[in-house]
Motif scaffolding. Sequence first.
Motif: not given
Length: 460
Positions: A118-131, A133-136, A420-425
């Motif tokens: 239950a405490s495992k964090p979810a992946n995040v895919d965040f659209p900072v602007a059109n086209g 996306v920054v992800s963790a 590990r939280a790996v960031q994708l750009i």
Amino acid sequence: MSTLESPTPLPAGNARTVLRRTDLRGLTLSLAELKSAVPRTAAATVTTAEAAVELIIGQVRENGHAALAQLAQKFDGVSQEHPRVPAAALAHALATLDPQLRAALEESIARATAFAQASKPANVDFPVANGAVVSAHWIPVRRVGLYVPGGLAAYPSSVIMNVVPALAAGVSSVALASPPQQDNGGLPESTVLAAAALLGIEEVYAMGGAQAIAAFAYGVAAGSSVNGAGEEIEAVDVVTGPGNIFVATAKRLVKGVVGIDSEAGATEIAVLADDGANPIFVAADLISQAEHDPNAASVLVTDSPGLADAVEAELLRQVALTTHRERVEAALAGPQSGIVLVDDMAQGVEVCNAYAAEHLEVVTRNAEQLASRITSAGAIFVGDYSPVSLGDYCAGSNHVLPTSGTAAFSSGLNVTTFLRAVQLINYSKDALQEVADHVVNLSRAEGLPAHGDAVAVRFA
């Protein structure tokens, strides 16, 4: 700053149990002064451990299996050519496990697994602007080395606390070490082996202390025993688990070579209590952690001298009846244990935050409200019916927690320890062009124009 203390406690084994009293009433102290005032293990002990551990780590790195065998003989009194526990020994330990103990372990595993998942964090895919996306994305480490202590007690519960969050994180390679026991044919304690088998862990080693941490951190080459035998122990990415001061020191010294959970050394409990607390419960909880080790810390923080007196009276009664009386008395008599008297619960909270206990019990009239004001603790146990012992075994929480004040900046073992939280750009051409001028201007301001050129060239 000045503090008033009671007479020095009588040595362990005496008929009386007297805790040092540190009186902070009427004093206005800074955080640094509070940290100096609370009971702690003597600094000389830590310095001595560090010198000894550096030597052990060096021996394991240089001599591999030969050093492990020598250290097993020296510290554990057992002879071994290779520390790997045979699969047959794991299967036998599980097959002969007492059914009631197996049921208890299975319940502990079920609760710990449910909480870890239950405490495992979810992946995040965040659209900072059109086209754009920054992800963790949370990615598990490849291989971990888990340490389960031995010595004065058996700790199958620590197998659960180490293994469950690693499996919940998705770690694919799990190795476990626990000290060899003379009375178990040079293998780790049988219930530890049974718990490992119950969780499906096949790579188990009879290694204890700082040498186990060194073996996991640096690896051990095949054929490095005196007779040229011994299979490889592959180095790990993360080392976790509780232990004595030597284990905690070894983890600190290898940090950077591998990741660690925290410095989980000799156990400690602090109890924040007012005059409404039950002295029978408080004394029992202080004893429960003192039972671990003569170096264990048991600290009562209270604004009630009457409660302090009542707790000491209960300690006199209960310590005389407890199984490990000498061990408990030694822990309570040490400089790491004591009673801290404060003006009120507000000052009590300040003291507890300065102490940063591994385990903190809040047993006051408004326990939930006060617990919400605690900012530094490994785990907080709220109210009369959430004792530390519950967290040790069956709460669903984890009992591998930071000690010696390190809870001020580190967390207890949990599923994120193994992630590990790996960031994708991921930017499109239009999205990059939208910020291209900003990148160029910033790069020039920093005197790194090639950074900006790497963007501008895409639109030349």
